[in-house]
Write a protein that holds these residues in place. Structure first.
Motif, PDB file in Angstrom:
ATOM      1  N   PHE A  14       0.828  -1.208   0.000  1.00 44.88           N
ATOM      2  CA  PHE A  14       0.000   0.000   0.000  1.00 44.88           C
ATOM      3  C   PHE A  14       0.862   1.258   0.000  1.00 44.88           C
ATOM      4  CE2 PHE A  14      -3.841  -2.341   1.601  1.00 44.88           C
ATOM      5  CZ  PHE A  14      -4.636  -2.000   0.524  1.00 44.88           C
ATOM      6  N   LEU A  15       1.965   1.224   0.710  1.00 48.34           N
ATOM      7  CA  LEU A  15       2.869   2.367   0.748  1.00 48.34           C
ATOM      8  C   LEU A  15       3.467   2.639  -0.626  1.00 48.34           C
ATOM      9  CD1 LEU A  15       4.256   4.380   2.740  1.00 48.34           C
ATOM     10  CD2 LEU A  15       6.097   2.723   2.882  1.00 48.34           C
ATOM     11  N   VAL A  16       3.951   1.603  -1.277  1.00 52.60           N
ATOM     12  CA  VAL A  16       4.530   1.748  -2.614  1.00 52.60           C
ATOM     13  C   VAL A  16       3.460   2.192  -3.616  1.00 52.60           C
ATOM     14  CG1 VAL A  16       5.616   0.456  -4.493  1.00 52.60           C
ATOM     15  CG2 VAL A  16       6.382   0.122  -2.160  1.00 52.60           C
ATOM     16  N   ALA A  17       2.269   1.641  -3.510  1.00 49.88           N
ATOM     17  CA  ALA A  17       1.188   2.014  -4.425  1.00 49.88           C
ATOM     18  C   ALA A  17       0.767   3.464  -4.222  1.00 49.88           C
ATOM     19  CB  ALA A  17      -0.007   1.086  -4.232  1.00 49.88           C
ATOM     20  N   SER A  18       0.772   3.956  -2.993  1.00 44.92           N
ATOM     21  CA  SER A  18       0.412   5.348  -2.732  1.00 44.92           C
ATOM     22  C   SER A  18       1.456   6.299  -3.297  1.00 44.92           C
ATOM     23  CB  SER A  18       0.254   5.582  -1.237  1.00 44.92           C
ATOM     24  OG  SER A  18      -0.767   4.777  -0.720  1.00 44.92           O
ATOM     25  N   ILE A  19       2.711   5.928  -3.190  1.00 48.85           N
ATOM     26  CA  ILE A  19       3.772   6.737  -3.789  1.00 48.85           C
ATOM     27  C   ILE A  19       3.608   6.778  -5.299  1.00 48.85           C
ATOM     28  CG2 ILE A  19       6.269   6.818  -4.203  1.00 48.85           C
ATOM     29  CD1 ILE A  19       6.611   5.731  -1.338  1.00 48.85           C
ATOM     30  N   ALA A  20       3.356   5.624  -5.902  1.00 52.26           N
ATOM     31  CA  ALA A  20       3.194   5.563  -7.354  1.00 52.26           C
ATOM     32  C   ALA A  20       1.971   6.342  -7.814  1.00 52.26           C
ATOM     33  CB  ALA A  20       3.095   4.109  -7.805  1.00 52.26           C
ATOM     34  N   ALA A  21       0.866   6.260  -7.089  1.00 48.22           N
ATOM     35  CA  ALA A  21      -0.350   6.973  -7.490  1.00 48.22           C
ATOM     36  C   ALA A  21      -0.158   8.481  -7.412  1.00 48.22           C
ATOM     37  CB  ALA A  21      -1.523   6.541  -6.612  1.00 48.22           C
ATOM     38  N   HIS A  63      -6.593   7.293   1.105  1.00 45.72           N
ATOM     39  CA  HIS A  63      -7.540   6.538   0.275  1.00 45.72           C
ATOM     40  C   HIS A  63      -7.227   5.051   0.327  1.00 45.72           C
ATOM     41  CE1 HIS A  63      -8.624  10.113  -2.556  1.00 45.72           C
ATOM     42  NE2 HIS A  63      -8.955  10.337  -1.307  1.00 45.72           N
ATOM     43  N   ALA A  64      -5.939   4.722   0.304  1.00 46.50           N
ATOM     44  CA  ALA A  64      -5.550   3.312   0.325  1.00 46.50           C
ATOM     45  C   ALA A  64      -5.948   2.639   1.637  1.00 46.50           C
ATOM     46  CB  ALA A  64      -4.044   3.174   0.104  1.00 46.50           C
ATOM     47  N   LEU A  65      -5.806   3.349   2.740  1.00 49.50           N
ATOM     48  CA  LEU A  65      -6.152   2.742   4.026  1.00 49.50           C
ATOM     49  C   LEU A  65      -7.661   2.658   4.243  1.00 49.50           C
ATOM     50  CD1 LEU A  65      -3.536   4.207   6.504  1.00 49.50           C
ATOM     51  CD2 LEU A  65      -3.609   1.948   5.470  1.00 49.50           C
ATOM     52  N   VAL A  66      -8.368   3.733   3.912  1.00 50.80           N
ATOM     53  CA  VAL A  66      -9.807   3.775   4.207  1.00 50.80           C
ATOM     54  C   VAL A  66     -10.618   2.939   3.220  1.00 50.80           C
ATOM     55  CG1 VAL A  66     -11.798   5.321   4.355  1.00 50.80           C
ATOM     56  CG2 VAL A  66      -9.636   5.989   5.371  1.00 50.80           C
ATOM     57  N   LEU A  67     -10.272   3.007   1.935  1.00 46.73           N
ATOM     58  CA  LEU A  67     -11.048   2.274   0.932  1.00 46.73           C
ATOM     59  C   LEU A  67     -10.297   1.089   0.326  1.00 46.73           C
ATOM     60  CD1 LEU A  67     -12.607   5.287  -0.980  1.00 46.73           C
ATOM     61  CD2 LEU A  67     -13.722   3.785   0.659  1.00 46.73           C
ATOM     62  N   GLY A  68      -8.992   1.222   0.164  1.00 47.64           N
ATOM     63  CA  GLY A  68      -8.232   0.164  -0.491  1.00 47.64           C
ATOM     64  C   GLY A  68      -8.052  -1.081   0.343  1.00 47.64           C
ATOM     65  N   LEU A  69      -7.835  -0.913   1.636  1.00 48.42           N
ATOM     66  CA  LEU A  69      -7.654  -2.081   2.504  1.00 48.42           C
ATOM     67  C   LEU A  69      -8.914  -2.934   2.591  1.00 48.42           C
ATOM     68  CD1 LEU A  69      -5.669  -3.594   4.298  1.00 48.42           C
ATOM     69  CD2 LEU A  69      -6.392  -2.151   6.195  1.00 48.42           C
ATOM     70  N   LEU A 126      -2.438  -1.192  -9.836  1.00 46.70           N
ATOM     71  CA  LEU A 126      -1.541  -2.094 -10.554  1.00 46.70           C
ATOM     72  C   LEU A 126      -0.200  -2.219  -9.836  1.00 46.70           C
ATOM     73  CD1 LEU A 126      -1.075  -3.859 -13.043  1.00 46.70           C
ATOM     74  CD2 LEU A 126      -0.246  -1.811 -14.210  1.00 46.70           C
ATOM     75  N   VAL A 127       0.320  -1.101  -9.348  1.00 44.24           N
ATOM     76  CA  VAL A 127       1.579  -1.140  -8.604  1.00 44.24           C
ATOM     77  C   VAL A 127       1.397  -1.922  -7.303  1.00 44.24           C
ATOM     78  CG1 VAL A 127       3.242   0.296  -7.355  1.00 44.24           C
ATOM     79  CG2 VAL A 127       2.540   0.912  -9.652  1.00 44.24           C
ATOM     80  N   PHE A 128       0.238  -1.790  -6.655  1.00 44.34           N
ATOM     81  CA  PHE A 128      -0.038  -2.569  -5.441  1.00 44.34           C
ATOM     82  C   PHE A 128       0.027  -4.055  -5.732  1.00 44.34           C
ATOM     83  CE2 PHE A 128      -3.137  -4.961  -2.965  1.00 44.34           C
ATOM     84  CZ  PHE A 128      -2.600  -4.804  -1.694  1.00 44.34           C
ATOM     85  N   ARG A 129      -0.610  -4.484  -6.790  1.00 46.84           N
ATOM     86  CA  ARG A 129      -0.612  -5.909  -7.127  1.00 46.84           C
ATOM     87  C   ARG A 129       0.788  -6.405  -7.439  1.00 46.84           C
ATOM     88  NH1 ARG A 129       0.373 -10.046 -10.647  1.00 46.84           N
ATOM     89  NH2 ARG A 129      -1.258 -11.564 -10.746  1.00 46.84           N
ATOM     90  N   LEU A 130       1.536  -5.621  -8.228  1.00 45.16           N
ATOM     91  CA  LEU A 130       2.900  -6.024  -8.563  1.00 45.16           C
ATOM     92  C   LEU A 130       3.805  -6.036  -7.337  1.00 45.16           C
ATOM     93  CD1 LEU A 130       3.354  -4.079 -11.915  1.00 45.16           C
ATOM     94  CD2 LEU A 130       2.947  -6.529 -11.605  1.00 45.16           C
ATOM     95  N   ALA A 131       3.664  -5.028  -6.475  1.00 43.89           N
ATOM     96  CA  ALA A 131       4.498  -4.974  -5.268  1.00 43.89           C
ATOM     97  C   ALA A 131       4.153  -6.099  -4.310  1.00 43.89           C
ATOM     98  CB  ALA A 131       4.335  -3.619  -4.582  1.00 43.89           C
ATOM     99  N   LEU A 132       2.877  -6.400  -4.161  1.00 48.51           N
ATOM    100  CA  LEU A 132       2.481  -7.463  -3.239  1.00 48.51           C
ATOM    101  C   LEU A 132       2.996  -8.813  -3.719  1.00 48.51           C
ATOM    102  CD1 LEU A 132       0.923  -8.118  -0.657  1.00 48.51           C
ATOM    103  CD2 LEU A 132      -1.064  -8.560  -2.090  1.00 48.51           C
ATOM    104  N   TYR A 133       2.870  -9.095  -4.996  1.00 52.10           N
ATOM    105  CA  TYR A 133       3.343 -10.371  -5.478  1.00 52.10           C
ATOM    106  C   TYR A 133       4.865 -10.440  -5.513  1.00 52.10           C
ATOM    107  CZ  TYR A 133      -1.183 -12.285  -6.294  1.00 52.10           C
ATOM    108  OH  TYR A 133      -2.434 -12.791  -6.087  1.00 52.10           O
ATOM    109  N   ASP A 134       5.531  -9.290  -5.654  1.00 50.95           N
ATOM    110  CA  ASP A 134       6.976  -9.301  -5.564  1.00 50.95           C
ATOM    111  C   ASP A 134       7.429  -9.530  -4.120  1.00 50.95           C
ATOM    112  OD1 ASP A 134       9.562  -8.981  -6.811  1.00 50.95           O
ATOM    113  OD2 ASP A 134       9.709  -7.121  -5.663  1.00 50.95           O
ATOM    114  N   LEU A 135       6.712  -8.950  -3.161  1.00 49.52           N
ATOM    115  CA  LEU A 135       7.049  -9.160  -1.756  1.00 49.52           C
ATOM    116  C   LEU A 135       6.726 -10.585  -1.296  1.00 49.52           C
ATOM    117  CD1 LEU A 135       5.773  -5.825  -0.176  1.00 49.52           C
ATOM    118  CD2 LEU A 135       8.145  -6.586  -0.370  1.00 49.52           C
TER     119      LEU A 135
END
Length: 139
Positions: A14-21, A63-69, A126-135
């Motif tokens: 979520f952190l990486v995705a928020s930076i990318a967004a 947004h990521a914490l309130v709605l994305g999680l 998209l970055v969230f999905r890629l980062a999560l699967y990379d982690l």
């Protein structure tokens, strides 16, 4: 049955995705509202992206914490997280708060703003999905 992702890795994604967004939204705004050709204004790019990160990251992470999680937890429980539903969820996470803020009645006047935050949210998803699967990859 799939093993759920550890909470720390989900929050890192979520952190990486928020930076990318936030960077993507700044880049889109810069490309749309630049008065000169993008190549001649290339020297301003680091400052513009820095301001986009500083100003946009708190909103994107909120947004990521309130709605994305909750969206991720719902998708993980019912479906497999693919790139297309991660992008669609990211777009909804970006658009819904902005739609509430500007109001549904004036949404047609602010359609460009909705498209910008929807595109940056889709990129963040998209970055969230890629980062999560990379982690989650096993070394």
């Amino acid at each position: 049955m799939r093993e759920p992702a550890p909470f720390g890795k989900v929050m890192g994604a979520f952190l990486v995705a928020s930076i990318a967004a936030s960077l993507l939204a700044g880049a889109i705004l810069w490309l749309l509202f630049a008065r000169e050709a993008p190549l001649s204004a290339f020297t301003d790019t680091p400052a513009i992206l820095f301001y986009a990160l500083v100003l946009g990251f708190p909103f994107a992470f909120g947004h990521a914490l309130v709605l994305g999680l909750p969206a991720y937890l719902w998708l993980e429980r019912r479906y497999r997280l693919h790139w297309w539903n991660a992008m669609a969820s990211g777009a909804v996470v970006g658009v819904v708060p902005m739609l509430i803020w500007i109001g549904p009645a004036s949404a047609w006047e602010g359609i460009a703003l909705l498209l910008i935050v929807g595109a940056s949210g889709a990129g963040g998803g998209l970055v969230f999905r890629l980062a999560l699967y990379d982690l989650m990859r096993k070394p």
